[in-house]
Design an enzyme around this catalytic site. Structure first.
Site, PDB file in Angstrom:
ATOM      1  N   ARG A 270       0.843  -1.214   0.000  1.00 20.57           N
ATOM      2  CA  ARG A 270       0.000   0.000   0.000  1.00 20.57           C
ATOM      3  C   ARG A 270       0.871   1.255   0.000  1.00 20.57           C
ATOM      4  NH1 ARG A 270      -1.954   1.992   4.477  1.00 20.57           N
ATOM      5  NH2 ARG A 270      -2.545   0.027   5.460  1.00 20.57           N
TER       6      ARG A 270
ATOM      7  N   TYR B  38     -14.237  16.442 -18.295  1.00 16.83           N
ATOM      8  CA  TYR B  38     -14.649  15.042 -18.268  1.00 16.83           C
ATOM      9  C   TYR B  38     -15.841  14.912 -17.296  1.00 16.83           C
ATOM     10  CZ  TYR B  38     -14.474  10.062 -17.335  1.00 16.83           C
ATOM     11  OH  TYR B  38     -14.806   8.750 -17.187  1.00 16.83           O
TER      12      TYR B  38
ATOM     13  N   ASP C 147      -5.365  18.620 -16.273  1.00  8.03           N
ATOM     14  CA  ASP C 147      -5.646  17.236 -16.671  1.00  8.03           C
ATOM     15  C   ASP C 147      -5.091  17.079 -18.088  1.00  8.03           C
ATOM     16  OD1 ASP C 147      -6.797  14.922 -17.786  1.00  8.03           O
ATOM     17  OD2 ASP C 147      -8.573  15.057 -16.516  1.00  8.03           O
TER      18      ASP C 147
ATOM     19  N   LYS D 281      -6.243   5.885 -20.643  1.00 10.37           N
ATOM     20  CA  LYS D 281      -6.390   6.365 -22.008  1.00 10.37           C
ATOM     21  C   LYS D 281      -5.067   6.193 -22.763  1.00 10.37           C
ATOM     22  CE  LYS D 281     -10.355   7.334 -20.180  1.00 10.37           C
ATOM     23  NZ  LYS D 281     -10.725   8.640 -19.673  1.00 10.37           N
TER      24      LYS D 281
END
Ligand SMILES: *Cc1c(COP(=O)(O)O)cnc(C)c1O
Length: 388
Positions: A55, A107, A179, A204
């Site tokens: 983690r 988005y 972004d 993407k």
């Protein structure tokens, strides 16, 4: 005096990363091993291998993070389980009452997350057309803390001047957050233009094969303070990328440069074809010289990418096209090797209020193409028969 390490070009760094150029893996493995382990053995008391628990950190994920840092010119990168997870970690920087100005055409998932943050965390968002610099300046309030920009925007392809945004941020003491999913670091590196933080949906272009979710949050050099807060949230919550998925994204990134070049060549051909079609209205592609953002994009990015939006003459044409394409797939998402067609109003922007959608031009006649790496003539033939 230590010799300065050679700066390899971005194409080389996509393949070799930053560390892999020098790093020798166990048994000389050329690809990065998948360290599929939750925990790591201690060598002795107060003596760690450098890894204790996945983690917190993992060697496969570390290599991915340093590769993305190298491509974006970042000080550090957090590899997250999705783009949305990365944006959620980002929100941990803000406190109740803080105000953020965001591009009005974000988005859809980001808008959904920000709406929730308004209700549950007391943050305030204003959505503006950030391609109009003076409107951004007018929108600043005493409690404004950041600009959150997508350029080109999704799905109406508006281009925001990142250098102008940086000037506003400096003047008003704001963070510049970008972004960068649409162009990828191969074409655009916002940190070099002054961004403090860069977001990616790695699902993407970075991973590029429509088969693995991932997200990245990159902090600029000099913003170690932000990086520390963000990494604390990240390792506390555990929204990190698994070792296997880290391997998948590392493998995808190796072909980023060739994919982006090919996608862009195809997109330009398809945009030019669409312009000749009587049932197609206003083709929005940042690589067309008549696009209003063409010059600004050219001044801040080295390419135009592979995303095209367009209107059809009627809703019926749009719906027919979605069902008539054979090679092109009617599916959400973008940035993969397969060409996908999306209906933003029914899919990614379904939650947008009618008024806001109409203002942005996200109507029932509006379609978005994510151009893949297939043969351009095959893609054009598919669109041609579907438009008949
Ligand atoms: C897809 C996308 C996101 C969200 O990323 P996920 O990996 O789907 O969580 C954020 N921003 C942009 C621009 C996107 O296209």
């Amino acid at each position: 005096m230590a010799e300065k390490k050679k700066e390899y070009s971005i194409e080389t760094r996509t393949v070799h990363g930053e560390n892999r150029i020098d790093l020798v893996h166990t048994y000389g493995s050329i690809s990065t091993p998948i360290f599929q382990t939750a925990t790591f053995q201690h060598i002795g008391v107060k003596h760690s291998t450098g890894y204790d628990y996945t983690r917190v950190s993992n060697p496969t994920r570390d290599e991915l993070e340093s590769t993305v840092s190298s491509l974006e010119g970042a000080f550090t990168t957090l590899a997250c389980s999705s783009g949305m997870a990365a944006i959620d970690v980002l929100l941990s920087l803000f406190r109740p009452g803080d105000h953020i100005i965001a591009t009005d055409d974000l988005y859809g998932g980001s808008v959904r997350l920000f709406d929730t943050a308004e209700q549950t965390r007391g943050l305030k968002f204003t959505y503006l057309d950030t391609s109009i610099t003076k409107d951004v300046e007018k929108g600043i309030l005493p409690e404004t803390k950041a600009l959150y920009i997508e350029t080109p925007s999704n799905p109406t392809m508006k281009v925001t001047d990142l250098r102008a945004m940086k000037r506003i941020c400096e003047e008003h003491g704001l963070l510049l957050i970008v972004d960068n999913t649409f162009l990828s670091p191969y074409f655009q590196r916002p940190i070099g233009l002054g961004a403090d933080l860069v977001i990616h949906s790695g699902t993407k272009y970075l991973e590029g094969h429509n088969d693995t979710l991932s997200g990245f949050l990159c902090a600029a050099p000099g913003r170690e303070d932000l990086a520390e807060t963000l990494r604390m949230t990240y390792k506390t919550v555990g929204c990190n990328l698994s070792p296997f998925d880290s391997f998948m994204v590392l493998r995808g990134i190796k072909t980023l440069a060739v994919r982006m070049d090919r996608v862009q060549d195809n997109a330009l051909k398809i945009a030019q074809f669409l312009k000749t079609q009587p049932k197609v209205k206003d083709v929005l592609y940042v690589g067309l010289p008549e696009h209003p953002g063409y010059e600004v994009n050219r001044s801040q990015a080295s390419g135009f990418g592979g995303m095209i939006s367009f209107h059809t003459d009627t809703k019926e044409t749009a719906y027919h096209l979605l069902e008539a394409v054979k090679l092109i797939k009617f599916a959400e998402s973008l940035g993969g090797v397969e060409t996908l067609i999306t209906h933003p109003r029914l899919q990614t922007h379904a939650d947008l209020p009618e008024e806001a959608a109409r203002k942005l031009g996200i109507t029932d006649n509006f379609l978005r193409l994510s151009v893949g790496i297939e043969n351009a003539d095959d893609l054009i033939a598919d669109l041609r028969q579907a438009l008949e």
